[in-house]
Every structure is written in C-alpha cells, then in structure tokens.
Design a protein around this motif. Structure first.
Motif, mmCIF file in Angstrom:
data_model
loop_
_atom_site.group_PDB
_atom_site.id
_atom_site.type_symbol
_atom_site.label_atom_id
_atom_site.label_comp_id
_atom_site.label_asym_id
_atom_site.label_seq_id
_atom_site.Cartn_x
_atom_site.Cartn_y
_atom_site.Cartn_z
ATOM 1 N N MET A 178 12.171 8.522 20.740
ATOM 2 C CA MET A 178 11.467 8.969 19.810
ATOM 3 C C MET A 178 11.204 8.171 18.635
ATOM 4 N N ASN A 179 12.101 7.418 18.220
ATOM 5 C CA ASN A 179 11.977 6.295 17.098
ATOM 6 C C ASN A 179 10.884 5.389 17.385
ATOM 7 N N VAL A 180 11.035 4.871 18.795
ATOM 8 C CA VAL A 180 9.809 3.927 19.112
ATOM 9 C C VAL A 180 8.641 4.552 19.123
ATOM 10 N N LEU A 181 8.352 5.721 19.731
ATOM 11 C CA LEU A 181 6.969 6.352 19.755
ATOM 12 C C LEU A 181 6.639 6.596 18.236
ATOM 13 N N ARG A 182 7.533 6.823 17.175
ATOM 14 C CA ARG A 182 6.937 7.303 15.928
ATOM 15 C C ARG A 182 7.039 5.987 15.034
ATOM 16 N N GLY A 183 7.660 4.826 15.492
ATOM 17 C CA GLY A 183 7.422 3.543 14.775
ATOM 18 C C GLY A 183 8.620 3.635 13.402
ATOM 19 N N ASP A 184 9.611 4.399 13.896
ATOM 20 C CA ASP A 184 10.530 4.520 12.805
ATOM 21 C C ASP A 184 11.720 3.645 13.064
ATOM 22 N N ILE A 185 11.466 2.227 12.154
ATOM 23 C CA ILE A 185 12.340 1.107 12.414
ATOM 24 C C ILE A 185 13.586 1.401 11.672
ATOM 25 N N ALA A 186 13.499 2.206 10.625
ATOM 26 C CA ALA A 186 14.870 2.599 9.933
ATOM 27 C C ALA A 186 15.754 3.268 10.715
ATOM 28 N N ARG A 187 15.198 4.385 11.070
ATOM 29 C CA ARG A 187 16.269 5.262 12.152
ATOM 30 C C ARG A 187 16.375 4.439 13.579
ATOM 31 N N LEU A 188 15.437 3.743 14.014
ATOM 32 C CA LEU A 188 15.780 2.910 15.339
ATOM 33 C C LEU A 188 16.821 2.161 15.164
ATOM 34 N N ARG A 189 17.185 1.478 13.911
ATOM 35 C CA ARG A 189 18.452 0.613 13.611
ATOM 36 C C ARG A 189 19.688 1.349 13.780
ATOM 37 N N ARG A 190 19.603 2.669 13.181
ATOM 38 C CA ARG A 190 20.601 3.367 12.937
ATOM 39 C C ARG A 190 21.166 4.170 14.223
ATOM 40 N N CYS A 191 20.083 4.699 14.904
ATOM 41 C CA CYS A 191 20.395 5.807 15.990
ATOM 42 C C CYS A 191 21.181 5.549 17.052
ATOM 43 N N THR A 192 21.561 4.050 17.267
ATOM 44 C CA THR A 192 22.718 3.971 18.521
ATOM 45 C C THR A 192 23.754 3.564 18.012
ATOM 46 N N ALA A 193 24.009 3.790 16.834
ATOM 47 C CA ALA A 193 25.596 3.301 16.090
ATOM 48 C C ALA A 193 26.451 4.602 16.695
ATOM 49 N N ILE A 194 27.489 4.212 16.913
ATOM 50 C CA ILE A 194 28.498 5.172 17.593
ATOM 51 C C ILE A 194 29.237 5.726 16.455
ATOM 52 N N PRO A 257 18.395 5.001 37.835
ATOM 53 C CA PRO A 257 19.384 5.914 37.166
ATOM 54 C C PRO A 257 20.112 5.089 36.079
ATOM 55 N N SER A 258 20.003 4.080 35.929
ATOM 56 C CA SER A 258 20.455 3.029 34.796
ATOM 57 C C SER A 258 19.582 3.323 33.719
ATOM 58 N N SER A 259 18.447 3.953 33.735
ATOM 59 C CA SER A 259 17.539 3.894 32.580
ATOM 60 C C SER A 259 18.150 4.341 31.243
ATOM 61 N N ILE A 260 19.024 5.435 31.124
ATOM 62 C CA ILE A 260 19.400 5.853 30.126
ATOM 63 C C ILE A 260 20.500 4.755 29.301
ATOM 64 N N MET A 261 21.238 4.034 30.196
ATOM 65 C CA MET A 261 22.353 3.270 29.400
ATOM 66 C C MET A 261 21.414 2.004 29.277
ATOM 67 N N ASP A 262 20.252 1.646 30.140
ATOM 68 C CA ASP A 262 19.485 0.425 29.668
ATOM 69 C C ASP A 262 18.708 0.631 28.303
ATOM 70 N N ILE A 263 17.996 1.681 28.006
ATOM 71 C CA ILE A 263 17.506 2.099 26.705
ATOM 72 C C ILE A 263 18.549 1.998 25.785
ATOM 73 N N ILE A 264 19.721 2.731 25.801
ATOM 74 C CA ILE A 264 20.723 2.560 24.734
ATOM 75 C C ILE A 264 21.213 1.104 24.436
ATOM 76 N N HIS A 265 21.331 0.324 25.576
ATOM 77 C CA HIS A 265 21.627 -1.003 25.443
ATOM 78 C C HIS A 265 20.414 -1.848 24.539
ATOM 79 N N SER A 266 19.226 -1.457 24.812
ATOM 80 C CA SER A 266 18.369 -2.180 24.220
ATOM 81 C C SER A 266 18.079 -1.809 22.688
ATOM 82 N N GLY A 267 18.340 -0.616 22.470
ATOM 83 C CA GLY A 267 18.218 -0.004 21.029
ATOM 84 C C GLY A 267 19.476 -0.740 20.356
ATOM 85 N N GLU A 268 20.727 -0.922 21.009
ATOM 86 C CA GLU A 268 21.728 -1.498 20.329
ATOM 87 C C GLU A 268 21.580 -3.041 19.862
ATOM 88 N N ASN A 269 20.714 -3.679 20.757
ATOM 89 C CA ASN A 269 20.126 -5.108 20.573
ATOM 90 C C ASN A 269 19.061 -5.352 19.801
#
Length: 343
Positions: A178-194, A257-269
């Motif tokens: 969602m944050n990629v599609l909206r171009g929301d960089i600020a939230r994109l940096r924070r959304c994967t934080a545990i 099937p690994s798409s979910i974890m792949d996207i999370i790891h992409s967001g984290e990095n």
C-alpha cells in the motif's frame, strides 16, 4: 497411505504448513508455531520483566491467538509480564457489538483484565453515525485514525508500558504494498518495524509478536486449538484500499508462497537517499497527539464531522488548519469546494 508428521515421524499429519511445506501433526504444529513466536519476541527483545502489556483485542482470529499465545509463553518462559486486554468499540451495530461479546468471553477464558474504550465516549461519534455522513468510500480513513488514537488513550487509562497488536505477516506485507503504491516514503520506512519506541507524550510503544506468522497458520492454530473467536468481516470495509493490496498479495502467494516474507524483507531493507525531505514529527496544537502538521489527522477529521464538512480531513487541506485552530468560519468558496470534492 496416511502422511506421517515430518517432525516426530510418529503421528499422522493433519496439515501441511504453508510457511515451510512441512507436514505436521497437531502437537508438533502447536509447538512449532508457539516457538516461532517466542523466538520473534526474544530476538527483537520486545518485552522486559515486570512490564504491564496491553493486548489489543478485537475478538478476531489474530488478537485471540495473540492473547492465547502471549499468556501461554508468559507462563512457559516466565517473561514476568502483567497482561491486560484492551478493546475499542467503534460503534458498528451488528459487527463490533457481537465481536466484543467474544472479547468478554476471552477475558473469562484467559483470566485477564479487560478495558473497553468507545469512539462515542472519546469523540462523540460512532462509526454508524460517521458512515451516514461520509458514505462507504472514505469511512475506513476515519476508523483507522480514530482507532489508533483510541488504543493509545485506552493504554494510558490502563497505565500499560506497551501495547502488542495482532498484526501478522500478511498484514505487514499488505502495508508495504500500500505504501509503495501510494508513494508514502515516510510510512514505508516505519511500517515493517516490529516495535515502535515511544513517539511522545500520550503515545504508548507498540509491538507485533505475530509479525512473521502467516495468516493461514494463525487460522489453522485457532481452528485446531478450538479457540473462541469472531470471524465476520467488518460491514463497512468492502471498499477499503487495503482490500486491493490483499487481493494482489494472495495472487502473488498462489504463484510464489514466499512472496509474503520476501515483501517484508524488502521493506525492512529499503533505504531512502540522503537529502530526501521527510516529515518532521511534532505534536498536535490542539490535543497534544503526535503529528507532522499543526493539527493531527484525528482533530482535522473530527472538526470536519462537527462542522458538517466530513471531507475536510480527506485530501490535502493543510492551509485550512490555521482557521480550524482559531475557530474561524470557512468562506463560502472553501465550503463549496469541500462539499463538491470527490476524493
């Protein structure tokens, strides 16, 4: 031939884990799921002994599994936490009133204190009343903003040190998309934080113990454990933007099937190039809640509802914040533009 559990090689397997592909019996699946959550908690150092932790409880599968596993792990590994349930009543007839009954049963089952805060007592509005004003197009914006602040207010009433939410791996991956599609960089940096550190007065740190748990496995855990949870979707959410991201994610998962974890790891990095201007976090001049503007989103939305201009908080109307703060009336042109706007 029945398939044997690939872990104990003794009992008959009852499921194939979507996450790993292993065929497991009930007992081995329970242990594997619980241990993975425990490892997530330990690796991220989510809690400290003696802390009071509020569990955001909606009555749904995620929060019910979270409450069950947190209580179990707290006792199994002696975390030394004092656990409480915290629920938000948005005021949705035929949905939230029913799910809160499930939360009340969970309170008895897990023997945990429960606090319920409502939109009506905090804001003077229920979601039913808000939807009558705004319709079904932007109602999730109001609910999401109000809910976040309501959880913080409830946490302060309970005097908890942290709030843990039932966000799972699917939720986190959807938010990244969602944050990629909206171009929301600020939230994109924070959304994967545990976990989030305290962002100011009136904001309680949050964490996601189920961050790496697949939604399918949470459903299987709740089903085989026979947990008491509410499974009906919100009656106001069929047009939610998140739904499109969820559909896209499910299509990706069916292929890989690994798409979910792949996207999370992409967001984290992900990293942002130096020099990119980011919003500066401050506090709302009216209520003191965190905000990058003079008024927080909650105050703007609430002001729009109270003035009969619900679209005031939808879109970019920062130039009107000064008038709102000083309680000045809007001009006819400004009111006409807000009423005719289609966001």
């Amino acid at each position: 031939m029945p398939v044997l559990c690939s872990n104990c090689v003794d009992k008959r397997a009852v499921l194939k884990r979507p996450k790993t592909g292993h065929s497991l019996c009930k007992e081995c699946f329970f242990w594997a799921f619980e241990e993975e959550v425990h490892q997530t908690i330990v690796a991220a150092q989510l809690f400290n002994p003696g802390e009071i932790v509020g569990i955001a409880a909606s009555g749904g599968k995620d929060s019910t599994v979270l409450a069950h596993v947190m209580k179990l792990l707290n006792e199994r590994y002696n975390y030394g936490l004092e656990l409480m349930l915290l629920s938000v009543d948005e005021g949705i007839s035929g949905y939230r009133d029913d799910s809160l009954e499930t939360v009340k049963r969970n309170q008895q089952q897990y023997e945990l204190p429960l606090k319920i805060v409502s939109y009506e007592e905090l804001y003077g509005w229920t979601m039913d009343a808000i939807v009558k004003q705004v319709g079904l197009k932007n109602n999730c914006t109001f609910c999401g903003v109000f809910r976040r602040q309501a959880l913080d207010r409830g946490a302060i009433m309970l005097k908890v040190d942290k709030i843990c939410t039932g966000h799972n791996a699917d939720d986190v991956a959807e938010t990244v998309l969602m944050n990629v599609l909206r171009g929301d960089i600020a939230r994109l940096r924070r959304c994967t934080a545990i976990s989030t550190a305290s962002e100011g007065e009136g904001v309680v740190p949050r964490c996601k113990p189920l961050k790496y748990a697949y939604e399918k496995e949470i459903v299987l855990y709740a089903y085989f454990k026979k947990l008491d949870y509410f499974s009906t979707e919100c009656i106001y959410s069929p047009n939610a933007y998140r739904g499109h991201a969820r559909t896209f994610l499910k299509d990706l998962e069916s292929v890989r099937p690994s798409s979910i974890m792949d996207i999370i790891h992409s967001g984290e990095n992900l990293s942002v190039r130096e020099g990119v201007k980011m919003p500066v976090q401050g506090t709302c001049n009216r209520c003191g809640y965190i905000s990058s503007q003079a008024l927080c989103k909650s105050c703007v939305l609430l002001e729009g509802l109270n003035r009969g201009l619900p679209k005031l908080g939808i879109g970019k109307h920062h130039r009107l914040h000064g008038k709102i703060l000083s309680q000045q009336p809007l001009t006819e042109k400004e009111e006409r533009k807000l009423k005719s706007a289609d966001f």
